[in-house]
Scaffold this motif. Structure first.
Motif, PDB file in Angstrom:
ATOM      1  N   ARG A 186      47.756  63.799 113.860  1.00 24.49           N
ATOM      2  CA  ARG A 186      48.010  62.814 114.611  1.00 24.49           C
ATOM      3  C   ARG A 186      47.291  61.484 113.907  1.00 24.49           C
ATOM      4  N   ALA A 187      46.177  61.961 113.302  1.00 20.07           N
ATOM      5  CA  ALA A 187      45.598  60.818 112.263  1.00 20.07           C
ATOM      6  C   ALA A 187      46.443  60.520 111.240  1.00 20.07           C
ATOM      7  N   ALA A 188      47.010  61.716 110.699  1.00 19.17           N
ATOM      8  CA  ALA A 188      47.779  61.328 109.162  1.00 19.17           C
ATOM      9  C   ALA A 188      48.931  60.220 109.716  1.00 19.17           C
ATOM     10  N   VAL A 189      49.788  60.561 110.768  1.00 20.48           N
ATOM     11  CA  VAL A 189      50.883  59.865 111.253  1.00 20.48           C
ATOM     12  C   VAL A 189      50.375  58.439 111.726  1.00 20.48           C
ATOM     13  N   HIS A 209      43.424  71.221 105.358  1.00 17.78           N
ATOM     14  CA  HIS A 209      44.443  72.309 105.863  1.00 17.78           C
ATOM     15  C   HIS A 209      46.084  72.004 105.822  1.00 17.78           C
ATOM     16  N   ALA A 210      46.177  71.581 104.503  1.00 20.94           N
ATOM     17  CA  ALA A 210      47.497  71.274 104.066  1.00 20.94           C
ATOM     18  C   ALA A 210      48.164  70.089 104.973  1.00 20.94           C
ATOM     19  N   GLY A 211      47.312  69.274 105.664  1.00 22.25           N
ATOM     20  CA  GLY A 211      47.741  68.148 106.467  1.00 22.25           C
ATOM     21  C   GLY A 211      48.223  68.528 107.781  1.00 22.25           C
ATOM     22  N   GLY A 212      47.595  69.637 108.331  1.00 24.51           N
ATOM     23  CA  GLY A 212      47.857  69.991 109.660  1.00 24.51           C
ATOM     24  C   GLY A 212      49.331  70.472 109.815  1.00 24.51           C
ATOM     25  N   THR A 213      50.087  70.041 110.641  1.00 23.23           N
ATOM     26  CA  THR A 213      51.376  70.015 110.802  1.00 23.23           C
ATOM     27  C   THR A 213      52.581  69.298 110.106  1.00 23.23           C
ATOM     28  N   LEU A 214      51.636  68.376 109.343  1.00 23.34           N
ATOM     29  CA  LEU A 214      52.608  67.250 108.837  1.00 23.34           C
ATOM     30  C   LEU A 214      53.874  67.608 107.840  1.00 23.34           C
ATOM     31  N   PRO A 215      53.382  68.657 106.992  1.00 24.08           N
ATOM     32  CA  PRO A 215      54.561  68.937 106.167  1.00 24.08           C
ATOM     33  C   PRO A 215      55.726  69.586 106.959  1.00 24.08           C
ATOM     34  N   TYR A 216      55.301  70.254 108.006  1.00 19.85           N
ATOM     35  CA  TYR A 216      56.626  70.924 108.705  1.00 19.85           C
ATOM     36  C   TYR A 216      57.370  70.030 109.619  1.00 19.85           C
ATOM     37  N   ILE A 217      56.641  68.995 110.055  1.00 14.19           N
ATOM     38  CA  ILE A 217      57.406  67.943 110.952  1.00 14.19           C
ATOM     39  C   ILE A 217      57.759  66.738 110.013  1.00 14.19           C
ATOM     40  N   SER A 218      57.586  66.844 108.830  1.00  9.25           N
ATOM     41  CA  SER A 218      57.701  65.366 107.899  1.00  9.25           C
ATOM     42  C   SER A 218      59.309  65.048 107.938  1.00  9.25           C
ATOM     43  N   TRP A 219      60.109  65.719 108.233  1.00 11.15           N
ATOM     44  CA  TRP A 219      61.542  64.883 108.220  1.00 11.15           C
ATOM     45  C   TRP A 219      61.533  64.301 109.633  1.00 11.15           C
ATOM     46  N   ARG A 220      61.044  64.880 110.651  1.00 10.89           N
ATOM     47  CA  ARG A 220      61.040  64.398 111.812  1.00 10.89           C
ATOM     48  C   ARG A 220      60.404  62.850 112.103  1.00 10.89           C
ATOM     49  N   VAL A 221      59.261  62.890 111.180  1.00  7.32           N
ATOM     50  CA  VAL A 221      58.498  61.978 111.008  1.00  7.32           C
ATOM     51  C   VAL A 221      59.248  60.604 110.323  1.00  7.32           C
ATOM     52  N   ALA A 222      59.977  61.063 109.220  1.00 10.26           N
ATOM     53  CA  ALA A 222      60.800  60.111 108.496  1.00 10.26           C
ATOM     54  C   ALA A 222      61.753  59.482 109.222  1.00 10.26           C
ATOM     55  N   VAL A 223      62.389  60.535 109.992  1.00  9.57           N
ATOM     56  CA  VAL A 223      63.746  59.914 110.445  1.00  9.57           C
ATOM     57  C   VAL A 223      63.430  58.994 111.724  1.00  9.57           C
ATOM     58  N   SER A 224      62.220  59.163 112.290  1.00  7.11           N
ATOM     59  CA  SER A 224      61.861  58.384 113.460  1.00  7.11           C
ATOM     60  C   SER A 224      62.310  56.856 113.557  1.00  7.11           C
ATOM     61  N   PRO A 225      62.087  56.147 112.494  1.00  9.84           N
ATOM     62  CA  PRO A 225      62.324  54.868 112.735  1.00  9.84           C
ATOM     63  C   PRO A 225      63.738  54.273 112.900  1.00  9.84           C
ATOM     64  N   THR A 226      64.698  55.454 112.451  1.00 12.19           N
ATOM     65  CA  THR A 226      65.964  55.131 113.046  1.00 12.19           C
ATOM     66  C   THR A 226      66.561  55.532 114.245  1.00 12.19           C
ATOM     67  N   GLN A 233      60.371  49.760 110.013  1.00  9.63           N
ATOM     68  CA  GLN A 233      61.717  50.066 109.802  1.00  9.63           C
ATOM     69  C   GLN A 233      61.929  50.589 108.107  1.00  9.63           C
ATOM     70  N   TRP A 234      61.009  51.639 107.857  1.00  5.29           N
ATOM     71  CA  TRP A 234      61.128  52.045 106.688  1.00  5.29           C
ATOM     72  C   TRP A 234      62.320  53.210 106.689  1.00  5.29           C
ATOM     73  N   SER A 235      62.912  53.386 105.522  1.00  8.88           N
ATOM     74  CA  SER A 235      64.049  54.412 105.387  1.00  8.88           C
ATOM     75  C   SER A 235      63.156  55.766 104.968  1.00  8.88           C
ATOM     76  N   ILE A 236      64.003  56.826 105.229  1.00  4.55           N
ATOM     77  CA  ILE A 236      63.380  58.065 105.244  1.00  4.55           C
ATOM     78  C   ILE A 236      62.729  58.189 103.819  1.00  4.55           C
ATOM     79  N   GLU A 237      63.530  57.758 102.692  1.00  6.02           N
ATOM     80  CA  GLU A 237      63.016  57.805 101.093  1.00  6.02           C
ATOM     81  C   GLU A 237      61.652  57.217 101.238  1.00  6.02           C
ATOM     82  N   GLU A 238      61.526  56.008 101.755  1.00  6.96           N
ATOM     83  CA  GLU A 238      60.170  55.479 101.936  1.00  6.96           C
ATOM     84  C   GLU A 238      59.269  55.983 102.540  1.00  6.96           C
ATOM     85  N   VAL A 239      59.260  56.804 103.722  1.00  3.75           N
ATOM     86  CA  VAL A 239      58.366  57.354 104.408  1.00  3.75           C
ATOM     87  C   VAL A 239      57.975  58.723 103.544  1.00  3.75           C
ATOM     88  N   TYR A 240      58.809  59.390 102.924  1.00 13.03           N
ATOM     89  CA  TYR A 240      58.449  60.663 102.034  1.00 13.03           C
ATOM     90  C   TYR A 240      57.433  59.982 101.123  1.00 13.03           C
TER      91      TYR A 240
END
Length: 319
Positions: A186-189, A209-226, A233-240
């Motif tokens: 939650r803090a990282a997002v 702890h490897a970012g908590g669950t962030l690596p596992y949910i990273s694509w979901r986080v990255a696609v959410s602006p769409t 309004q960042w692109s998926i590539e910008e979020v990564y």
């Protein structure tokens, strides 16, 4: 230990005076009791696991008990103690500074301790909890603290704690099993979408702890602006690209199931060896080191995780 090489960026110290103060206040750590700890026990653990240097910090409950004056005195004593053991065993012990922050709307004591810890004690960085009270890092209330840390180009180790909402969840197992991971996530997002990393580019943030669950949910986080235009309004590539600005430690996250996901998100030079000793226990620590060493990632990548990447943050431990 002439051939020791690992640098552990996530290990906790529990000085006797801190343990007693916490017990007297009715404060307990995540697993319900304080494990045995001393510098001598730490050195034995290091010998057994080929660890050259520990960067220590004080885990939950930190200084979230007693009055603010008492917390400030205790944090100061812990910081000075961390430096003392580093001087007694040169090169073996470093330390992230403890800050006496209890209320996210009252950061003055924390800023004072940053100045003392980094300017006078020359500590390796600062530890912050992922949340304080109801507020997660990334909230604007923490901006004065971030401005100070950014000005000093500080290393900031982010460790989870129990958010009030987590304490209300009715589950029969200890909260650190999963709630710690969610606190970090939650803090990282929140920091990501508040653009904390962009606004304070000089801070080197390490996620436990490897970012908590962030690596596992990273694509979901990255696609959410769409999906939701209320987000930047960042692109998926910008979020990564922004996720690669974080540093990540391997504490209690040593197997292919986690590391495989982490390596898809983290920059290769921003993954750091960590054990979470003594909170992880002797068996957990040994298994963590063994599993990490068994990963089929090549000698060069192992060397970077074990030592090389940490030296980019803490070059003084190269000697």
């Amino acid at each position: 230990m002439a051939n020791a090489h690992r640098i552990d960026v996530h290990t906790h110290m529990i000085p006797d005076f801190y343990r007693q103060a916490a017990i007297d206040a009715g404060a307990v750590p995540a697993q319900g009791r304080y494990p045995n700890w001393s510098p001598e026990l730490a050195l034995k653990m290091m010998e057994a696991n080929d660890i050259a240097t520990l960067i220590t910090s004080v885990a939950y409950p930190g200084f979230l008990f007693g009055s603010l004056d008492e917390a400030a005195r205790l944090a100061r004593r812990c910081n000075e103690f961390a430096v003392e053991i580093g001087e007694k065993w040169p090169g073996r012990f470093g330390g992230f500074a403890s800050l006496p922050i209890q209320d996210p709307f009252d950061l003055d004591r924390g800023r004072e301790e940053i100045a003392y810890a980094l300017d006078t004690l020359k500590m390796d960085g600062v530890m912050l909890f992922a949340s304080y009270g109801e507020k997660f890092l990334g909230d604007a209330v923490f901006d004065p603290l971030m401005e100070e840390l950014n000005r000093r180009s500080a290393v900031v180790f982010i460790h989870p704690t129990y958010h009030p909402s987590s304490k209300k969840i009715d589950l029969p197992f200890p909260g650190f099993l999963v709630e710690y991971l969610f606190d970090t996530t939650r803090a990282a997002v929140n920091m990501l979408y508040a653009d904390t990393l962009g606004r304070y580019p000089n801070i080197k943030f390490i996620l436990a702890h490897a970012g908590g669950t962030l690596p596992y949910i990273s694509w979901r986080v990255a696609v959410s602006p769409t999906i939701d235009r209320r987000l930047p309004q960042w692109s998926i590539e910008e979020v990564y690209a922004k996720l690669r600005l974080f540093w990540y430690d391997t504490a209690l996250s040593p197997t292919a199931s986690t590391m495989g996901s982490l390596q898809e998100v983290a920059a290769p030079d921003r993954i750091l060896f960590a054990t979470d000793w003594p909170m992880a226990g002797e068996t957990g620590t040994v298994e963590s080191v063994r599993n990490l060493a068994a990963l089929d990632i090549g000698q060069e990548r192992h060397a970077a995780i074990n030592r090389g990447n940490a030296l980019k943050l803490f070059p003084k431990y190269a000697r």
